[in-house]
Design an enzyme around this catalytic site. Structure first.
Site, PDB file in Angstrom:
ATOM      1  N   GLY A  13      -7.176 -16.162   9.831  1.00  0.00           N
ATOM      2  CA  GLY A  13      -6.579 -17.496   9.879  1.00  0.00           C
ATOM      3  C   GLY A  13      -5.089 -17.447  10.136  1.00  0.00           C
ATOM      4  O   GLY A  13      -4.324 -18.263   9.614  1.00  0.00           O
ATOM      5  N   THR A  15      -2.073 -17.221  13.396  1.00  0.00           N
ATOM      6  CA  THR A  15      -1.889 -18.054  14.593  1.00  0.00           C
ATOM      7  C   THR A  15      -3.077 -17.886  15.539  1.00  0.00           C
ATOM      8  O   THR A  15      -3.605 -18.862  16.071  1.00  0.00           O
ATOM      9  CB  THR A  15      -0.583 -17.647  15.315  1.00  0.00           C
ATOM     10  OG1 THR A  15       0.462 -17.590  14.341  1.00  0.00           O
ATOM     11  CG2 THR A  15      -0.212 -18.631  16.393  1.00  0.00           C
ATOM     12  N   ALA A  16      -3.521 -16.636  15.735  1.00  0.00           N
ATOM     13  CA  ALA A  16      -4.596 -16.387  16.699  1.00  0.00           C
ATOM     14  C   ALA A  16      -5.896 -17.054  16.245  1.00  0.00           C
ATOM     15  O   ALA A  16      -6.584 -17.705  17.044  1.00  0.00           O
ATOM     16  CB  ALA A  16      -4.803 -14.883  16.875  1.00  0.00           C
ATOM     17  N   SER A  40      -8.610 -14.684   4.242  1.00  0.00           N
ATOM     18  CA  SER A  40      -8.435 -14.295   2.849  1.00  0.00           C
ATOM     19  C   SER A  40      -6.981 -14.468   2.444  1.00  0.00           C
ATOM     20  O   SER A  40      -6.071 -13.965   3.125  1.00  0.00           O
ATOM     21  CB  SER A  40      -8.842 -12.822   2.692  1.00  0.00           C
ATOM     22  OG  SER A  40      -8.350 -12.330   1.475  1.00  0.00           O
ATOM     23  N   ILE A  43      -4.806 -11.314   2.062  1.00  0.00           N
ATOM     24  CA  ILE A  43      -4.262 -10.563   3.208  1.00  0.00           C
ATOM     25  C   ILE A  43      -3.329 -11.493   3.966  1.00  0.00           C
ATOM     26  O   ILE A  43      -3.763 -12.432   4.632  1.00  0.00           O
ATOM     27  CB  ILE A  43      -5.402 -10.065   4.125  1.00  0.00           C
ATOM     28  CG1 ILE A  43      -6.391  -9.256   3.291  1.00  0.00           C
ATOM     29  CG2 ILE A  43      -4.848  -9.243   5.283  1.00  0.00           C
ATOM     30  CD1 ILE A  43      -7.646  -8.866   4.030  1.00  0.00           C
ATOM     31  N   LYS A  79      12.684 -24.394  24.250  1.00  0.00           N
ATOM     32  CA  LYS A  79      13.144 -23.097  24.754  1.00  0.00           C
ATOM     33  C   LYS A  79      13.097 -23.132  26.280  1.00  0.00           C
ATOM     34  O   LYS A  79      12.046 -23.408  26.859  1.00  0.00           O
ATOM     35  CB  LYS A  79      12.212 -22.004  24.201  1.00  0.00           C
ATOM     36  CG  LYS A  79      12.431 -20.640  24.816  1.00  0.00           C
ATOM     37  CD  LYS A  79      11.579 -19.583  24.147  1.00  0.00           C
ATOM     38  CE  LYS A  79      11.709 -18.256  24.858  1.00  0.00           C
ATOM     39  NZ  LYS A  79      10.885 -17.205  24.259  1.00  0.00           N
ATOM     40  N   VAL A 188     -13.453 -10.326   3.970  1.00  0.00           N
ATOM     41  CA  VAL A 188     -14.549  -9.672   4.689  1.00  0.00           C
ATOM     42  C   VAL A 188     -14.446  -8.173   4.422  1.00  0.00           C
ATOM     43  O   VAL A 188     -13.398  -7.563   4.642  1.00  0.00           O
ATOM     44  CB  VAL A 188     -14.457  -9.980   6.199  1.00  0.00           C
ATOM     45  CG1 VAL A 188     -15.433  -9.131   6.980  1.00  0.00           C
ATOM     46  CG2 VAL A 188     -14.706 -11.459   6.437  1.00  0.00           C
ATOM     47  N   LEU A 334      -3.180  -9.976  17.352  1.00  0.00           N
ATOM     48  CA  LEU A 334      -2.768  -8.607  17.016  1.00  0.00           C
ATOM     49  C   LEU A 334      -3.952  -7.650  16.954  1.00  0.00           C
ATOM     50  O   LEU A 334      -3.775  -6.444  17.111  1.00  0.00           O
ATOM     51  CB  LEU A 334      -2.012  -8.620  15.684  1.00  0.00           C
ATOM     52  CG  LEU A 334      -0.744  -9.496  15.696  1.00  0.00           C
ATOM     53  CD1 LEU A 334      -0.159  -9.621  14.303  1.00  0.00           C
ATOM     54  CD2 LEU A 334       0.290  -8.930  16.657  1.00  0.00           C
ATOM     55  N   ILE A 347       1.614 -14.616  21.609  1.00  0.00           N
ATOM     56  CA  ILE A 347       0.876 -15.879  21.447  1.00  0.00           C
ATOM     57  C   ILE A 347       0.315 -16.301  22.798  1.00  0.00           C
ATOM     58  O   ILE A 347      -0.798 -16.824  22.889  1.00  0.00           O
ATOM     59  CB  ILE A 347       1.792 -16.960  20.826  1.00  0.00           C
ATOM     60  CG1 ILE A 347       2.099 -16.548  19.375  1.00  0.00           C
ATOM     61  CG2 ILE A 347       1.151 -18.337  20.884  1.00  0.00           C
ATOM     62  CD1 ILE A 347       3.147 -17.382  18.682  1.00  0.00           C
TER      63      ILE A 347
HETATM   64  C1  LIG Z   1       8.001  -8.372  14.517  1.00  0.00           C
HETATM   65  C2  LIG Z   1       7.109  -9.286  15.281  1.00  0.00           C
HETATM   66  C3  LIG Z   1       7.663 -10.362  15.976  1.00  0.00           C
HETATM   67  C4  LIG Z   1       6.840 -11.192  16.731  1.00  0.00           C
HETATM   68  N1  LIG Z   1       7.406 -12.211  17.465  1.00  0.00           N
HETATM   69  C5  LIG Z   1       6.623 -12.935  18.287  1.00  0.00           C
HETATM   70  C6  LIG Z   1       7.170 -13.967  19.101  1.00  0.00           C
HETATM   71  O1  LIG Z   1       8.354 -14.290  19.046  1.00  0.00           O
HETATM   72  N2  LIG Z   1       6.335 -14.613  19.948  1.00  0.00           N
HETATM   73  C7  LIG Z   1       5.005 -14.319  20.036  1.00  0.00           C
HETATM   74  O2  LIG Z   1       4.303 -14.900  20.868  1.00  0.00           O
HETATM   75  N3  LIG Z   1       4.459 -13.403  19.230  1.00  0.00           N
HETATM   76  C8  LIG Z   1       5.218 -12.694  18.372  1.00  0.00           C
HETATM   77  N4  LIG Z   1       4.651 -11.764  17.563  1.00  0.00           N
HETATM   78  C9  LIG Z   1       3.199 -11.640  17.539  1.00  0.00           C
HETATM   79  C10 LIG Z   1       2.626 -12.777  16.691  1.00  0.00           C
HETATM   80  O3  LIG Z   1       3.156 -12.687  15.386  1.00  0.00           O
HETATM   81  C11 LIG Z   1       1.121 -12.684  16.637  1.00  0.00           C
HETATM   82  O4  LIG Z   1       0.591 -12.628  17.929  1.00  0.00           O
HETATM   83  C12 LIG Z   1       0.558 -13.913  15.992  1.00  0.00           C
HETATM   84  O5  LIG Z   1       1.154 -14.143  14.755  1.00  0.00           O
HETATM   85  C13 LIG Z   1      -0.928 -13.784  15.799  1.00  0.00           C
HETATM   86  O6  LIG Z   1      -1.226 -12.938  14.729  1.00  0.00           O
HETATM   87  P1  LIG Z   1      -2.734 -12.811  14.323  1.00  0.00           P
HETATM   88  O7  LIG Z   1      -3.232 -14.174  13.992  1.00  0.00           O
HETATM   89  O8  LIG Z   1      -3.436 -12.050  15.365  1.00  0.00           O
HETATM   90  O9  LIG Z   1      -2.715 -11.878  13.036  1.00  0.00           O
HETATM   91  P2  LIG Z   1      -2.213 -12.125  11.543  1.00  0.00           P
HETATM   92  O10 LIG Z   1      -1.079 -13.065  11.476  1.00  0.00           O
HETATM   93  O11 LIG Z   1      -2.015 -10.761  10.977  1.00  0.00           O
HETATM   94  O12 LIG Z   1      -3.432 -12.818  10.813  1.00  0.00           O
HETATM   95  C14 LIG Z   1      -4.563 -12.068  10.379  1.00  0.00           C
HETATM   96  C15 LIG Z   1      -5.501 -12.973   9.616  1.00  0.00           C
HETATM   97  O13 LIG Z   1      -6.687 -12.251   9.345  1.00  0.00           O
HETATM   98  C16 LIG Z   1      -7.040 -12.394   7.994  1.00  0.00           C
HETATM   99  N5  LIG Z   1      -7.753 -11.186   7.596  1.00  0.00           N
HETATM  100  C17 LIG Z   1      -7.457  -9.900   7.930  1.00  0.00           C
HETATM  101  N6  LIG Z   1      -8.363  -9.068   7.381  1.00  0.00           N
HETATM  102  C18 LIG Z   1      -9.237  -9.831   6.702  1.00  0.00           C
HETATM  103  C19 LIG Z   1     -10.381  -9.554   5.917  1.00  0.00           C
HETATM  104  N7  LIG Z   1     -10.795  -8.315   5.736  1.00  0.00           N
HETATM  105  N8  LIG Z   1     -11.026 -10.585   5.346  1.00  0.00           N
HETATM  106  C20 LIG Z   1     -10.631 -11.871   5.521  1.00  0.00           C
HETATM  107  N9  LIG Z   1      -9.553 -12.187   6.261  1.00  0.00           N
HETATM  108  C21 LIG Z   1      -8.854 -11.189   6.839  1.00  0.00           C
HETATM  109  C22 LIG Z   1      -5.728 -12.590   7.255  1.00  0.00           C
HETATM  110  O14 LIG Z   1      -5.921 -13.254   6.022  1.00  0.00           O
HETATM  111  C23 LIG Z   1      -4.992 -13.461   8.269  1.00  0.00           C
HETATM  112  O15 LIG Z   1      -5.365 -14.804   8.093  1.00  0.00           O
HETATM  113  C24 LIG Z   1       5.443 -10.961  16.767  1.00  0.00           C
HETATM  114  C25 LIG Z   1       4.897  -9.935  16.019  1.00  0.00           C
HETATM  115  C26 LIG Z   1       5.703  -9.093  15.284  1.00  0.00           C
HETATM  116  C27 LIG Z   1       5.097  -7.985  14.500  1.00  0.00           C
END
Ligand SMILES: Cc1cc2nc3c(=O)[nH]c(=O)nc-3n(C[C@H](O)[C@H](O)[C@H](O)COP(=O)(O)OP(=O)(O)OC[C@H]3O[C@@H](n4cnc5c(N)ncnc54)[C@H](O)[C@@H]3O)c2cc1C
Length: 502
Positions: A13, A15-16, A40, A43, A79, A188, A334, A347
């Protein structure tokens, strides 16, 4: 037998995850396909992705989300591009502005005419041709003029957004739940696999399973399904992208937020500054082989100003999953890979992955050719973006070990592009690539890469006319800036308009 996908489970849950839930809820509305998102609270999300690129506007449009309402809810700002400070050498800066700029004559790309003028002894400042860059330097904001039909300085404007990632997830969650997405707050523990290796269900902590036909892995860096369950493998690009850590912290809001992301080079990486309405996001992306965590934090605190939040350290490895889609699991965000956030691509790749998923939407047969086509398209886009990011380190006059080493290591595909540009001034742009030849030109020129020649066809046009065309364009850029309101005034007006509706 019905082969249609009847149920989708999204793991994550951040951004992705919520972007995926929103798009699927919108496109599958009325089909009866169930969508469940599991996350969760134990996490945490990464939550620092707060700068975007223009396709974010298309994402909002697809969801029929009012941009003003979204911006107010997410403390967003506009932007117009990225300003790179100190990249070639301390004290110098250049722009990567959004949108199109510069006239084309007889299909010849603008940058070739620009090279011709320079060869003729003119000294045209490249920023003077981009209304986005000129507005950014003036702290002003304007939008594409719809009457211009995409032509001219104001017709070619494009913008993106900065926003608070936590508020975005909250906004999209409410939006998705209203459209029937079910949210499950559970950890999970792993996946139950079928005999053929497909995922049958998610195993939930405390007992119980969540079965589905299609799984979207948005679980972050670990890739709970794509990697831990399906062992897809990771292509490590750290030889070209050696930054493996970041430290992030918040500073006070800027009363006059600039309409651009700032990326400032530092001794072992670079620092971002992202202005929001309620605060400013900062971070230092660095290579742990070249600077320690304490030193990186001290550098950030010194450059960004007093931090209002506990600094947050993050670790990552540049690269991508060997496949973004494997069997009945599609990885987004990610979980699918990571490019250092220099060009705010992460994103965008969530959006791009979702759009391609719609273009290759499966049935329960999960045709391997369909999956291969999805992977090929996304991998090509991802690798071209990687080369574009590595380009920012080519060449530099900075003399720290980090910078010398980065300039020496480049992918062959980038080396080929550079060779072509250095010899001919030509910049190939392949369909489906994210960054256009204009983006490449701005960074090449910004980094001081100059070609030995330019398009010979440009020499067949009349020099005086070319010069007059470019001078006229510059004049219209200056006029566009003079007529624009300040970024702050535009944000205030949007807030005033959106609040009653919200
Ligand atoms: C330093 C840094 C700077 C960044 N800056 C930018 C930017 O300026 N622009 C941009 O486009 N992108 C940027 N990004 C990338 C951006 O942060 C991510 O693409 C975006 O936040 C999506 O993250 P996500 O949802 O894939 O993962 P996460 O934010 O890590 O979310 C993971 C989710 O999975 C859940 N989860 C994981 N394991 C389990 C489990 N076992 N059971 C239940 N739930 C679970 C967690 O609870 C959470 O809700 C940056 C990244 C970093 C590291």
């Amino acid at each position: 037998m019905d082969r249609a996908i009847g149920s989708i489970a999204i793991l994550g849950g951040g951004t992705a995850g919520w972007m995926a839930a929103a798009v699927l809820a919108q496109v599958l509305r009325g089909t009866g396909t169930s969508i469940t998102l599991v996350e969760s609270a134990d996490i945490p999300t990464v939550g620092v992705g707060e700068a975007t690129i223009p396709p974010i506007v298309d994402f909002l449009r697809l969801l029929e989300i009012d941009q003003a309402e979204f911006m107010v809810a997410t403390e967003g700002t506009f932007k117009l591009g990225i300003r790179f400070d100190d990249w070639t050498t301390p004290g110098e800066r250049y722009w990567h502005p959004f949108g199109t700029f510069g006239p084309t004559i007889d299909r010849r790309p603008f940058h070739n005419m620009w090279h011709r003028l320079r060869a003729a002894g003119d000294d045209p400042r490249v920023e003077a041709y981009s209304l986005s860059a000129a507005l950014g330097d003036a702290g002003r904001m304007a939008f594409a003029d719809p009457r211009a039909g995409g032509v001219g300085p104001s017709g070619g404007l494009r913008h993106a957004l900065h926003f608070d990632a936590g508020l975005v997830a909250r906004f999209l969650r409410t939006w998705s739940e209203r459209r029937g997405v079910t949210r499950l707050e559970r950890k999970v523990e792993g996946a139950v696999l079928r005999d053929d290796g497909f995922v049958e269900a998610l195993a939930l902590k405390g007992g119980g399973h969540l079965a589905a036909d299609l799984f979207i892995d948005c679980s972050g860096f670990r890739g709970v399904l794509i990697e831990e369950a399906l062992k897809t493998g990771y292509e490590d690009w750290s030889r070209w992208l050696p930054c493996d850590r970041a430290v992030a912290g918040l500073t006070a809001r800027d009363p006059n937020p600039p309409p651009f992301t700032q990326a400032a080079a530092r001794p072992a990486g670079w620092r971002w500054r992202i202005p929001l309405r309620h605060r400013t996001g900062n971070g230092y992306v660095y290579s742990s082989a070249h600077v320690g965590d304490d030193e990186a934090l001290a550098d950030l605190a010194r450059e960004a100003g007093p931090l209002l939040s506990e600094p947050r350290f993050l670790r990552f490895k540049g690269g991508r999953r060997k496949a973004f889609w494997s069997r009945n699991v599609v990885a987004l965000g990610l979980a699918s890979g990571f490019l250092e956030p220099l060009e705010s691509t992460s994103i965008h790749f969530v959006t791009s992955g979702l759009m391609k998923l719609l273009d290759h939407f499966p049935d329960k047969d999960f045709d391997p050719a369909n999956i291969a086509a999805y992977n090929a398209a996304l991998i090509a886009e991802y690798e071209a973006a990687r080369d574009f990011i590595v380009l920012h380190y080519q060449p530099t006059r900075r003399d720290e070990p980090f910078w010398r080493e980065r300039a020496a290591a480049i992918p062959d595909t980038l080396a080929e592009r550079l060779e072509l540009y250095r010899g001919t001034g030509r910049i190939p742009f392949r369909p489906g690539e994210l960054f256009t030849d204009l983006s490449w030109f701005y960074v090449l020129e910004g980094m001081g890469v100059r070609p030995a020649a330019y398009d010979p066809l440009v020499n067949f046009s009349n020099l005086a006319e070319t010069r007059a065309g470019l001078v006229g364009w510059r004049g219209r850029v200056a006029q566009g800036v003079a007529e624009a309101a300040t970024h702050e005034a535009v944000l205030d007006a949007i807030a005033a308009r959106a609040r009653p509706a919200a």
